[in-house]
Design an enzyme around this catalytic site. Structure first.
Site, PDB file in Angstrom:
ATOM      1  N   LEU A  14       0.869  -1.177   0.000  1.00 31.78           N
ATOM      2  CA  LEU A  14       0.000   0.000   0.000  1.00 31.78           C
ATOM      3  C   LEU A  14       0.904   1.224   0.000  1.00 31.78           C
ATOM      4  O   LEU A  14       1.764   1.368   0.869  1.00 31.78           O
ATOM      5  CB  LEU A  14      -0.911  -0.012   1.229  1.00 31.78           C
ATOM      6  CG  LEU A  14      -1.857   1.187   1.402  1.00 31.78           C
ATOM      7  CD1 LEU A  14      -3.111   0.755   2.174  1.00 31.78           C
ATOM      8  CD2 LEU A  14      -1.201   2.351   2.167  1.00 31.78           C
ATOM      9  N   ASP A 118      -5.170   0.187 -11.118  1.00 27.88           N
ATOM     10  CA  ASP A 118      -3.794   0.691 -11.099  1.00 27.88           C
ATOM     11  C   ASP A 118      -3.281   0.965 -12.505  1.00 27.88           C
ATOM     12  O   ASP A 118      -2.589   1.964 -12.742  1.00 27.88           O
ATOM     13  CB  ASP A 118      -2.877  -0.271 -10.352  1.00 27.88           C
ATOM     14  CG  ASP A 118      -2.928  -1.700 -10.885  1.00 27.88           C
ATOM     15  OD1 ASP A 118      -3.836  -2.031 -11.676  1.00 27.88           O
ATOM     16  OD2 ASP A 118      -2.051  -2.503 -10.498  1.00 27.88           O
ATOM     17  N   THR A 141       4.461  -6.774  -8.845  1.00 30.28           N
ATOM     18  CA  THR A 141       4.238  -8.214  -8.732  1.00 30.28           C
ATOM     19  C   THR A 141       3.951  -8.780 -10.114  1.00 30.28           C
ATOM     20  O   THR A 141       4.456  -9.837 -10.500  1.00 30.28           O
ATOM     21  CB  THR A 141       3.057  -8.498  -7.784  1.00 30.28           C
ATOM     22  OG1 THR A 141       3.305  -7.858  -6.530  1.00 30.28           O
ATOM     23  CG2 THR A 141       2.879  -9.981  -7.574  1.00 30.28           C
TER      24      THR A 141
END
Length: 273
Positions: A14, A118, A141
């Site tokens: 985050l 995102d 990721t």
């Protein structure tokens, strides 16, 4: 002067930042964010650590006028986020999604609601920085590669496992391959591996670079040749070094930039206050 707080809840971390209304959204200064930080998603699940984060943010900065956020993590994370600031009443929370409209940018995604928030925020952030045909690469990721035309049209993109995920999958799904340790000598990856560690890290790098190079060729085929590449995420510097070794790409402006998603959230928030 107003203050805005933005949160990017990714798959692993985050990230948050605060910006003042007097700041320029196109500023590339590394000290752009008045306040910023990050915490792992695993830590954010802990009530004690969430309380510490809430206390830290509320004591570090004034109460913001609005909060914008996007989330690609589990939905429970949103509930945890919204519970952060009981000490700040009547905060205006605005959630950004893949279908959130933004004047000046539109997507050709068949179902915009299924476009990762995102990715969409990063595209808006890239648009705030330049009006050229741009390849937006986020190296977290997962690695995402998206083409944004100088006309503000998102032509789509690709999603592939990120560098760490590629390396970890080889360890998890084979009997004899170890978890590779990346060499600190980046240039060593631009050759065939002469040991297993180099073979794995070099192979994963090559897969990422192959996707980027193919995206550049495809953009040219559809008459929107790439004029700039923005890279964000934890592996941005690694891939930027690799990209510059390709003659077809080295002449392009290639720039790692932190917080592209946060910048897009900021731009969107300004249009929706």
């Amino acid at each position: 002067m107003s203050l805005y707080l933005v949160f990017d809840i990714g798959n692993t971390r985050l990230k948050w930042a605060a910006v003042e209304s007097t700041q320029n959204i196109a500023d590339r200064n590394k000290k752009l964010w008045a306040y910023s930080g990050s915490i792992s998603n695993q830590s954010f699940q802990s009530p004690e650590l969430r309380a510490e984060l809430s206390d830290y943010i509320s004591k570090t900065m004034p109460k913001p006028d609005a909060i914008g956020f996007c989330c690609v993590a589990a939905s429970a994370t949103i509930d945890n986020l919204r519970s952060l600031f009981p000490q700040w009443q009547n905060l205006d929370w605005k959630q950004f999604t893949g279908s959130s409209p933004y004047e000046g940018v539109r997507t050709l995604y068949e179902e915009p609601g299924k476009l990762g928030a995102d990715r969409w925020a990063a595209l808006i952030g890239a648009r705030a920085l330049s009006n050229t045909n741009t390849l937006v690469v986020n190296t977290g990721t997962a690695t995402t590669i998206d083409l944004l035309g100088g006309n503000g049209v998102h032509y789509g993109g690709w999603i592939l496992p990120g560098l760490s995920l590629m390396q970890e999958s080889l360890q998890s799904n084979t009997a004899q391959l170890p978890l590779a340790i990346r060499s600190s000598t980046l240039a060593a990856q631009a050759k065939f591996g002469t040991n297993t560690n180099e073979a794995i890290t070099g192979g994963c790098d090559a897969a990422q670079m192959g996707a980027i190079l193919r995206a550049v060729y495809l953009a040219k085929e559809i008459h929107h040749p790439v004029e700039r590449i923005w890279l964000d995420g934890g592996n941005a510097k690694i891939l930027a070094t690799e990209i510059k070794q390709f003659p077809e790409l080295a002449a392009l402006p290639i720039e790692p930039i932190e917080g592209l998603v946060l910048r897009g959230l900021w731009a969107w928030l300004l249009q929706n206050l």
